[in-house]
Scaffold this active site. Structure first.
Site, PDB file in Angstrom:
ATOM      1  N   SER A  61       0.848  -1.192   0.000  1.00 26.77           N
ATOM      2  CA  SER A  61       0.000   0.000   0.000  1.00 26.77           C
ATOM      3  C   SER A  61       0.883   1.243   0.000  1.00 26.77           C
ATOM      4  O   SER A  61       2.117   1.138   0.061  1.00 26.77           O
ATOM      5  CB  SER A  61      -0.896   0.001   1.240  1.00 26.77           C
ATOM      6  OG  SER A  61      -0.127   0.402   2.361  1.00 26.77           O
ATOM      7  N   LYS A  62       0.241   2.377  -0.015  1.00 23.00           N
ATOM      8  CA  LYS A  62       0.974   3.645  -0.075  1.00 23.00           C
ATOM      9  C   LYS A  62       1.973   3.776   1.076  1.00 23.00           C
ATOM     10  O   LYS A  62       2.987   4.446   0.940  1.00 23.00           O
ATOM     11  CB  LYS A  62      -0.013   4.815  -0.057  1.00 23.00           C
ATOM     12  CG  LYS A  62      -0.825   4.921  -1.328  1.00 23.00           C
ATOM     13  CD  LYS A  62      -0.940   6.375  -1.813  1.00 23.00           C
ATOM     14  CE  LYS A  62      -1.359   6.461  -3.253  1.00 23.00           C
ATOM     15  NZ  LYS A  62      -2.780   6.163  -3.467  1.00 23.00           N
ATOM     16  N   ARG A  63       1.646   3.133   2.206  1.00 18.94           N
ATOM     17  CA  ARG A  63       2.580   3.103   3.349  1.00 18.94           C
ATOM     18  C   ARG A  63       3.973   2.653   2.924  1.00 18.94           C
ATOM     19  O   ARG A  63       4.972   3.042   3.496  1.00 18.94           O
ATOM     20  CB  ARG A  63       2.111   2.031   4.344  1.00 18.94           C
ATOM     21  CG  ARG A  63       1.294   2.436   5.504  1.00 18.94           C
ATOM     22  CD  ARG A  63       1.257   1.277   6.508  1.00 18.94           C
ATOM     23  NE  ARG A  63       1.315  -0.047   5.888  1.00 18.94           N
ATOM     24  CZ  ARG A  63       0.267  -0.784   5.561  1.00 18.94           C
ATOM     25  NH1 ARG A  63      -0.936  -0.333   5.795  1.00 18.94           N
ATOM     26  NH2 ARG A  63       0.410  -1.975   5.002  1.00 18.94           N
ATOM     27  N   ASP A  64       4.013   1.759   1.962  1.00 17.24           N
ATOM     28  CA  ASP A  64       5.282   1.154   1.573  1.00 17.24           C
ATOM     29  C   ASP A  64       6.038   1.991   0.545  1.00 17.24           C
ATOM     30  O   ASP A  64       7.052   1.556   0.015  1.00 17.24           O
ATOM     31  CB  ASP A  64       5.024  -0.248   1.002  1.00 17.24           C
ATOM     32  CG  ASP A  64       4.323  -1.137   2.005  1.00 17.24           C
ATOM     33  OD1 ASP A  64       4.898  -1.354   3.079  1.00 17.24           O
ATOM     34  OD2 ASP A  64       3.195  -1.584   1.727  1.00 17.24           O
ATOM     35  N   GLY A  65       5.541   3.173   0.258  1.00 16.83           N
ATOM     36  CA  GLY A  65       6.235   4.022  -0.718  1.00 16.83           C
ATOM     37  C   GLY A  65       5.412   4.123  -1.984  1.00 16.83           C
ATOM     38  O   GLY A  65       4.191   4.012  -1.948  1.00 16.83           O
TER      39      GLY A  65
END
Ligand code: GLU
Length: 518
Positions: free
Chosen positions: A255-259
């Protein structure tokens, strides 16, 4: 059987990596088997669709080199390829299913459904929804609909279980007790309402002759519903294969959390598209268990959905960047120069026309950096000095400090300027590219290059230094600061050749003034 596969994005965002991987595997399967790859845009969610998103998705797929044989832009024998334009055929299929009794009108109201849901929440074991009106006599059902009463159309799930062979996961069995009588036509929006994903995806896959459906694991729960629908429509289903999730940190879905998670981000960050393709191919698949760098041709020749792994694919950002560097080093200088140019232009260093007008020179510049960069976007910062104003090359503090360490710096700069001037725009035989790689060496470097080739210039300079008993740092540090303003970097003699004698002289003179005070 001819292989026909598709990618069926909803135009509600950009090409995220999961969509790109699904597209890539379908495309590779089609290309490797002489089949067809189809783009169908599932644009039925009016509130979330956008034309920009559709354009961005098509651009993103094209940037990756994933071309489609049939689609909204190129047409084809099974159009239209925009799902919203296929509504009549969906409604016609719904009528057929009503007539055959595989679906029924459910007149339950929203309140009744809410009450049922609330009851389920308290229950120990969830019970699948069976519509109140599933056994209503067809004439009564038809009469109530004709009288204007609102209804949803639901698929009748009978007792039993569904078993199918998934190309990736093997045998999958789902008891029907877990499947609701699912809605094929929604209640909202007037009698009949709009068709649902699970319904139209089958209608369209059938109409388009899709032979294999490779898609993300999140759709596995939909497959039994879809298989029952094929059966109800008296049609043979395609083969299904569900690709493992791409996992980010902590084993959770990427997800966006991961970049960055969108293909466009990687394009803007300066990743070669070939590296993105290669990286995506490794998300759940392997060429031979050994080689991690391989071409699309190799992918196409070897790809087999049955060899996709069931286990989640862990997204490894470091490997992604490493792959980008591998592709940059393997590229031809001409191609690399072309790919890097927009980044230099976007950084405001120069114009595309300027680079085009001195293409040989630009290639020599890029060749000098090829071993050092991992992304196209790393180029501008490294070559900015070449485009600087000769009078005001920005001096990095460390470069200037190194230069000022040498008391002899002003004499050295002046004497070296004389030495450079002695080549006097000779434009001699040695006006060679700064790099020898890829046929660039030996080509004349346009743009004021009138110095001997770097190796020759280096030899001559070393002899000149020896005469003056000048140690290399006492020469190199002031001259490097003068020419590049950087404490380190590419070979000084290559840099001089790229600058040409005029700019070299202008920078040496400017440094003489700028480094004169303590
Ligand atoms: N529009 C669906 C999606 O983007 C397609 C799923 C499918 O391939 O069946 O998830």
């Amino acid at each position: 059987m001819s292989i026909r596969v598709r990618i069926a994005p909803s135009p509600t965002g950009t090409v995220h990596l999961g969509l790109a991987r699904t597209a890539l595997f379908n495309w590779a399967f089609a290309r490797g088997s002489g089949g067809s790859f189809i783009l169908r845009v599932e644009d039925t969610d009016k509130s979330r669709n956008s034309a920009e998103s559709q354009a961005a998705i098509m651009d993103g797929l094209a940037w990756l080199g994933l071309d489609w044989d049939e689609g909204p832009d190129v047409g084809g024998p099974c159009g239209p390829y925009l799902q919203s334009e296929r509504l009549a055929s969906h409604l016609e299929a719904a009528e057929r299913l009503l007539a055959s009794g595989h679906v029924y009108r459910d007149f339950s109201t929203a309140d009744e459904l809410d009450a049922w849901r609330a009851e389920q929440e308290g229950a120990k074991q969830r019970r699948a929804y069976r519509g109140r009106d599933r056994d209503l006599a067809p004439e009564i059902s038809a009469a109530r609909a004709a009288a204007g009463e609102e209804f949803a159309v639901r698929f009748r799930i009978d007792e039993g279980q569904s078993t199918f062979t998934d190309m990736v996961r093997g045998t999958v069995t789902i008891p029907h007790a877990e499947i609701d009588d699912w809605v094929i036509l929604r209640r909202s929006g007037g009698p009949g309402g709009g068709p649902t994903y699970n319904f139209v995806v089958v209608c369209d896959d059938l109409a388009m002759g899709i032979s294999h459906v490779l898609r993300g694991e999140e759709h596995l729960v939909n497959t039994p519903k879809q298989l029952l629908l094929y059966e109800a429509l008296d049609s043979a289903p395609p083969l299904f294969g569900h690709l493992p999730l791409m996992l980010g940190s902590g084993g959770k879905k990427l997800s966006k959390r991961d970049g960055h998670t969108s293909v466009g981000d990687y394009r803007d960050l300066g990743y070669p598209p070939e590296a993105v393709v290669n990286f995506l191919a490794l998300q759940g698949w392997a060429l031979d268990g050994e080689r991690e760098v391989f071409s699309v041709a190799e992918l196409q020749a070897a790809f087999d959905p049955r060899a996709v792994s069931k286990a989640g694919a862990v997204f490894d950002q470091d490997k992604f960047m490493w792959l980008a560097g591998e592709y940059i080093r393997a590229a031809s200088v001409a191609e690399l120069a072309q790919r890097c140019a927009p980044f230099v232009v976007a950084a405001g260093l120069t114009t595309a026309d300027d680079l085009a007008s001195r293409a040989d020179w630009w290639r020599a510049v890029v060749a000098q950096e090829q071993e050092r960069i991992r992304l196209y976007s790393e180029i501008p910062e490294r070559v900015a000095y070449l485009f600087a104003d000769d009078e005001a090359v920005p001096y990095a503090p460390k470069a200037e400090k190194n230069a000022r360490r040498h008391e002899s710096r002003l004499d050295t700069l002046a004497a070296f300027a004389d030495f450079i001037a002695s080549f006097g725009g000779a434009g001699g035989a040695g006006v060679a590219g700064a790099a020898g790689a890829d046929g660039v060496g030996g080509a004349a470097v346009a743009g004021g290059a009138d110095l001997p080739a770097p190796a020759e210039l280096s030899d001559a300079t070393k002899a000149w230094m020896a005469e003056r008993e000048l140690p290399f740092p006492a020469f190199g540090q002031p001259v490097r600061c003068a020419l590049t303003g950087l404490p380190g970097g590419p070979d000084l003699f290559e840099t001089m050749v790229l600058l040409g004698s005029q700019k070299t002289l202008a920078r040496l003179a400017a440094a003489g003034a700028r480094l004169s005070t303590d």
